[in-house]
Design an enzyme around this catalytic site. Structure first.
Site, PDB file in Angstrom:
ATOM      1  N   GLY A   5       0.744  -1.247   0.000  1.00 46.49           N
ATOM      2  CA  GLY A   5       0.000   0.000   0.000  1.00 46.49           C
ATOM      3  C   GLY A   5       0.771   1.293   0.000  1.00 46.49           C
ATOM      4  O   GLY A   5       0.189   2.366  -0.207  1.00 46.49           O
TER       5      GLY A   5
ATOM      6  N   GLU B  89       3.712  -6.787   1.702  1.00 50.39           N
ATOM      7  CA  GLU B  89       3.308  -7.117   0.330  1.00 50.39           C
ATOM      8  C   GLU B  89       3.338  -5.886  -0.571  1.00 50.39           C
ATOM      9  O   GLU B  89       2.326  -5.503  -1.147  1.00 50.39           O
ATOM     10  CB  GLU B  89       1.875  -7.680   0.345  1.00 50.39           C
ATOM     11  CG  GLU B  89       1.658  -8.872   1.259  1.00 50.39           C
ATOM     12  CD  GLU B  89       0.181  -9.236   1.404  1.00 50.39           C
ATOM     13  OE1 GLU B  89      -0.695  -8.469   0.942  1.00 50.39           O
ATOM     14  OE2 GLU B  89      -0.099 -10.289   1.990  1.00 50.39           O
ATOM     15  N   PRO B  90       4.486  -5.229  -0.714  1.00 54.34           N
ATOM     16  CA  PRO B  90       4.509  -4.023  -1.551  1.00 54.34           C
ATOM     17  C   PRO B  90       4.451  -4.376  -3.035  1.00 54.34           C
ATOM     18  O   PRO B  90       5.004  -5.383  -3.463  1.00 54.34           O
ATOM     19  CB  PRO B  90       5.870  -3.400  -1.214  1.00 54.34           C
ATOM     20  CG  PRO B  90       6.731  -4.574  -0.876  1.00 54.34           C
ATOM     21  CD  PRO B  90       5.828  -5.563  -0.193  1.00 54.34           C
TER      22      PRO B  90
ATOM     23  N   ARG C 123       3.345  -1.437  -5.810  1.00 54.56           N
ATOM     24  CA  ARG C 123       3.585  -0.180  -6.517  1.00 54.56           C
ATOM     25  C   ARG C 123       4.926   0.468  -6.175  1.00 54.56           C
ATOM     26  O   ARG C 123       5.623   0.962  -7.062  1.00 54.56           O
ATOM     27  CB  ARG C 123       2.455   0.797  -6.148  1.00 54.56           C
ATOM     28  CG  ARG C 123       2.423   2.049  -6.984  1.00 54.56           C
ATOM     29  CD  ARG C 123       1.407   3.042  -6.401  1.00 54.56           C
ATOM     30  NE  ARG C 123       0.154   2.447  -6.048  1.00 54.56           N
ATOM     31  CZ  ARG C 123      -0.941   2.443  -6.813  1.00 54.56           C
ATOM     32  NH1 ARG C 123      -0.927   3.030  -7.979  1.00 54.56           N
ATOM     33  NH2 ARG C 123      -2.059   1.878  -6.381  1.00 54.56           N
TER      34      ARG C 123
ATOM     35  N   ARG D 147      -5.041   3.098 -15.987  1.00 54.75           N
ATOM     36  CA  ARG D 147      -5.166   3.900 -14.773  1.00 54.75           C
ATOM     37  C   ARG D 147      -5.775   5.287 -14.986  1.00 54.75           C
ATOM     38  O   ARG D 147      -6.648   5.694 -14.214  1.00 54.75           O
ATOM     39  CB  ARG D 147      -3.810   4.016 -14.044  1.00 54.75           C
ATOM     40  CG  ARG D 147      -3.190   2.659 -13.675  1.00 54.75           C
ATOM     41  CD  ARG D 147      -2.043   2.776 -12.701  1.00 54.75           C
ATOM     42  NE  ARG D 147      -2.506   3.123 -11.376  1.00 54.75           N
ATOM     43  CZ  ARG D 147      -2.438   4.307 -10.861  1.00 54.75           C
ATOM     44  NH1 ARG D 147      -1.867   5.295 -11.523  1.00 54.75           N
ATOM     45  NH2 ARG D 147      -2.925   4.557  -9.672  1.00 54.75           N
TER      46      ARG D 147
ATOM     47  N   CYS E 253     -12.222   3.707 -28.908  1.00 52.41           N
ATOM     48  CA  CYS E 253     -13.483   4.430 -29.083  1.00 52.41           C
ATOM     49  C   CYS E 253     -14.212   4.644 -27.772  1.00 52.41           C
ATOM     50  O   CYS E 253     -15.256   4.046 -27.512  1.00 52.41           O
ATOM     51  CB  CYS E 253     -14.360   3.671 -30.069  1.00 52.41           C
ATOM     52  SG  CYS E 253     -13.508   3.440 -31.611  1.00 52.41           S
ATOM     53  N   GLU E 254     -13.643   5.425 -26.917  1.00 54.86           N
ATOM     54  CA  GLU E 254     -14.246   5.807 -25.638  1.00 54.86           C
ATOM     55  C   GLU E 254     -13.751   7.214 -25.321  1.00 54.86           C
ATOM     56  O   GLU E 254     -12.552   7.481 -25.451  1.00 54.86           O
ATOM     57  CB  GLU E 254     -13.748   4.912 -24.504  1.00 54.86           C
ATOM     58  CG  GLU E 254     -14.027   3.457 -24.666  1.00 54.86           C
ATOM     59  CD  GLU E 254     -15.079   2.932 -23.692  1.00 54.86           C
ATOM     60  OE1 GLU E 254     -15.670   3.739 -22.927  1.00 54.86           O
ATOM     61  OE2 GLU E 254     -15.308   1.727 -23.727  1.00 54.86           O
TER      62      GLU E 254
HETATM   63  N1  LLP Z   1      -1.645  -6.925  -0.885  1.00 55.14           N
HETATM   64  C1  LLP Z   1      -2.938  -7.020  -1.231  1.00 55.14           C
HETATM   65  C2  LLP Z   1      -3.782  -7.978  -0.543  1.00 55.14           C
HETATM   66  C3  LLP Z   1      -3.456  -6.195  -2.241  1.00 55.14           C
HETATM   67  O1  LLP Z   1      -4.739  -6.289  -2.545  1.00 55.14           O
HETATM   68  C4  LLP Z   1      -2.617  -5.253  -2.889  1.00 55.14           C
HETATM   69  C5  LLP Z   1      -3.134  -4.396  -3.948  1.00 55.14           C
HETATM   70  C6  LLP Z   1      -1.264  -5.215  -2.517  1.00 55.14           C
HETATM   71  C7  LLP Z   1      -0.813  -6.051  -1.492  1.00 55.14           C
HETATM   72  C8  LLP Z   1      -0.272  -4.298  -3.167  1.00 55.14           C
HETATM   73  O2  LLP Z   1      -0.572  -2.958  -2.962  1.00 55.14           O
HETATM   74  P1  LLP Z   1       0.481  -1.826  -3.423  1.00 55.14           P
HETATM   75  O3  LLP Z   1       1.706  -1.962  -2.572  1.00 55.14           O
HETATM   76  O4  LLP Z   1       0.792  -2.032  -4.851  1.00 55.14           O
HETATM   77  O5  LLP Z   1      -0.260  -0.568  -3.177  1.00 55.14           O
HETATM   78  N2  LLP Z   1      -4.991  -1.119  -9.856  1.00 55.14           N
HETATM   79  C9  LLP Z   1      -4.836  -0.146  -8.803  1.00 55.14           C
HETATM   80  C10 LLP Z   1      -4.229  -0.722  -7.555  1.00 55.14           C
HETATM   81  C11 LLP Z   1      -4.995  -1.907  -7.021  1.00 55.14           C
HETATM   82  C12 LLP Z   1      -4.349  -2.480  -5.793  1.00 55.14           C
HETATM   83  C13 LLP Z   1      -4.950  -3.766  -5.423  1.00 55.14           C
HETATM   84  N3  LLP Z   1      -4.340  -4.417  -4.313  1.00 55.14           N
HETATM   85  C14 LLP Z   1      -4.030   1.029  -9.334  1.00 55.14           C
HETATM   86  O6  LLP Z   1      -3.641   1.009 -10.506  1.00 55.14           O
HETATM   87  O7  LLP Z   1      -3.809   2.000  -8.615  1.00 55.14           O
END
Ligand code: LLP
Length: 425
Positions: free
Chosen positions: A239, A277-278, A280, A316, A346-347
């Protein structure tokens, strides 16, 4: 910090001019920097120094085999959410004992495959899933290492589509029900209770929600200990947000600040094994999407730059109105323009940038959309029957195509015209 930078007026990824890749591989194409990915992983791991921590890269962010191999070689494990991701991470050489399996809708075959692979933990999100997991494990004569995902009901202050830790979201078990479910889990024959899991949302730009969530978990762990349930690990999810280059945006916490906040909030539980669980923060600024300008177009008072990349390649902006920087591959002088950068789909929602002030771009010019390494290719589709772009990994002066551009034949693979439709004429 990342490894996309201008040398004189040309945009480079590490030591390779991006215009060269665009020329040789074509566009649209995703380009990733090896140095950036490994640096981001190392910085994140270092930020957790002092903890017994395992960084499980969230594979949904960016799931190319080459990128996964690079991260696994750097010591990362994997956070997966489907049988498909399990297949990928095993193919990329992940140690099964570093795989955690999250997600609200795991199927029995997915559970079976993960049990056979011998993964580290299932992050269970409902009582129904817990029952099924116990049954599947018993059928295999195994016990499933299990954490329960708790929804701590904190506001992550992010886009509503990517907030997961609020009471009304579909994710996890309400903290108030978790104790009872742990009791049940501990008594189930196919379940080994090993941990507690939580993930509150994505693109968080403040440490407070992480702290609040962890403090709630700490209370719960204490309660569970009183109930006689000892946990081996605490999975605090992913997150952490990244800068997307918008002027007015407040910078997100650095991994170091995040690590400090986590350690403080964990307090005495800091001696437990911690899983993160990173996604992004590792991959986001390690990738760009290259495209070529097809047309400049003016409608009423609006200016459009029509490029060959679209919402099917990078969803995104269309889905979250997300901001991504736009960089010309060759900077040149001239008056800046204010334009929408749009694709051929086409959107009306098919835009990569809106009302953006950019240096002038003409037909044939190349540009890069920045910060596209996470949730870029992994969310790409074939909408409008557009082949998915190529993916390229750069390392120093070298680059390799790590996924070929899809062909027209790829588009119709698997489709069939049944006999009862007869001939076309
Ligand atoms: N763990 C779980 C259970 C998750 O659902 C997610 C992301 C992560 C870890 C990783 O989160 P991060 O560190 O990447 O923030 N498509 C969206 C983001 C969806 C995230 C879904 N879950 C976007 O493009 O912003």
């Amino acid at each position: 910090m990342n490894h996309f930078h201008y040398k004189d007026d040309d945009l480079y990824c590490e030591d390779v001019p991006l215009a060269r890749i665009a020329e040789e591989v074509g566009t649209p194409a995703y380009v990733y920097s090896h140095a950036t990915l490994s640096r981001h992983l190392r910085v994140f791991q270092d930020a957790l120094a002092g903890l017994d921590a395992l960084v499980c890269f969230s594979v949904k962010a960016s799931s190319n085999l080459a990128l996964l191999r690079l991260l696994f070689s750097g010591g990362a494990g994997a956070d997966i959410v489907s049988g498909g991701e399990l297949h990928r991470v095993l193919a990329a050489g992940c140690d099964p004992q570093k795989i955690v399996f999250s997600g609200v809708g795991k199927t029995a075959p997915e559970m079976r495959r993960a049990l056979e692979a011998g993964i580290l933990a299932f992050n269970v999100e409902s009582e129904g899933e817990l029952d099924l997991l116990s049954r599947v494990a018993r059928e295999l004569g195994r016990r499933a290492p299990t954490s329960i995902r708790v929804n701590p009901d904190v506001d992550p202050e992010t886009h509503p589509y990517i907030a997961t830790g609020l009471r009304e979201s579909k994710f996890g078990i309400p903290a108030s029900e978790a104790r009872a479910l742990y009791q049940k889990a501990a008594a189930l024959p196919g379940i080994d209770v090993v941990g507690l899991d939580c993930h509150i949302g994505s693109q968080l730009t403040n440490t407070a929600p992480f702290r609040d969530a962890i403090e709630k978990l700490v209370t719960l762990v204490r309660d569970l200990e009183r109930d006689g349930i000892e946990l081996e690990h605490l999975d605090i999810g992913g997150g952490l947000g990244i800068p997307y280059g918008r002027d007015e945006e407040a910078p997100p916490p650095t991994p170091g600040e995040y690590g400090e906040a986590i350690k403080r909030a964990l307090g005495p539980l800091a001696s437990k094994r911690i899983i993160c669980e990173p996604g992004r923060v590792i991959a986001g600024n390690a990738g760009v999407l290259l495209s070529t300008v097809l047309y400049r177009k003016r409608a009423q008072s609006k200016e459009f730059v029509v490029v060959d990349a679209a919402m099917n390649d990078l969803l995104r902006p269309a889905l979250y109105e997300a901001f991504h920087p736009v960089w010309p591959l060759r900077r040149r002088g001239g008056e800046r323009i204010r334009a929408d950068v749009v694709g051929p789909v086409c959107e009306t929602g098919d835009f990569l940038a809106r009302e953006r002030e950019i240096s002038p771009l003409e037909t044939g010019d190349r540009m890069a959309v920045g910060a596209a390494g996470a949730y870029g290719f992994s969310m790409a589709s074939n909408y409008n029957s557009r082949p998915k772009p190529a993916e390229i990994l750069v390392k120093g002066p070298r680059y390799a195509v790590v996924r070929h551009r899809e062909s027209l034949a790829d588009l119709t693979r698997g489709e069939a015209i049944p006999d009862f439709l007869g001939d076309a004429d």
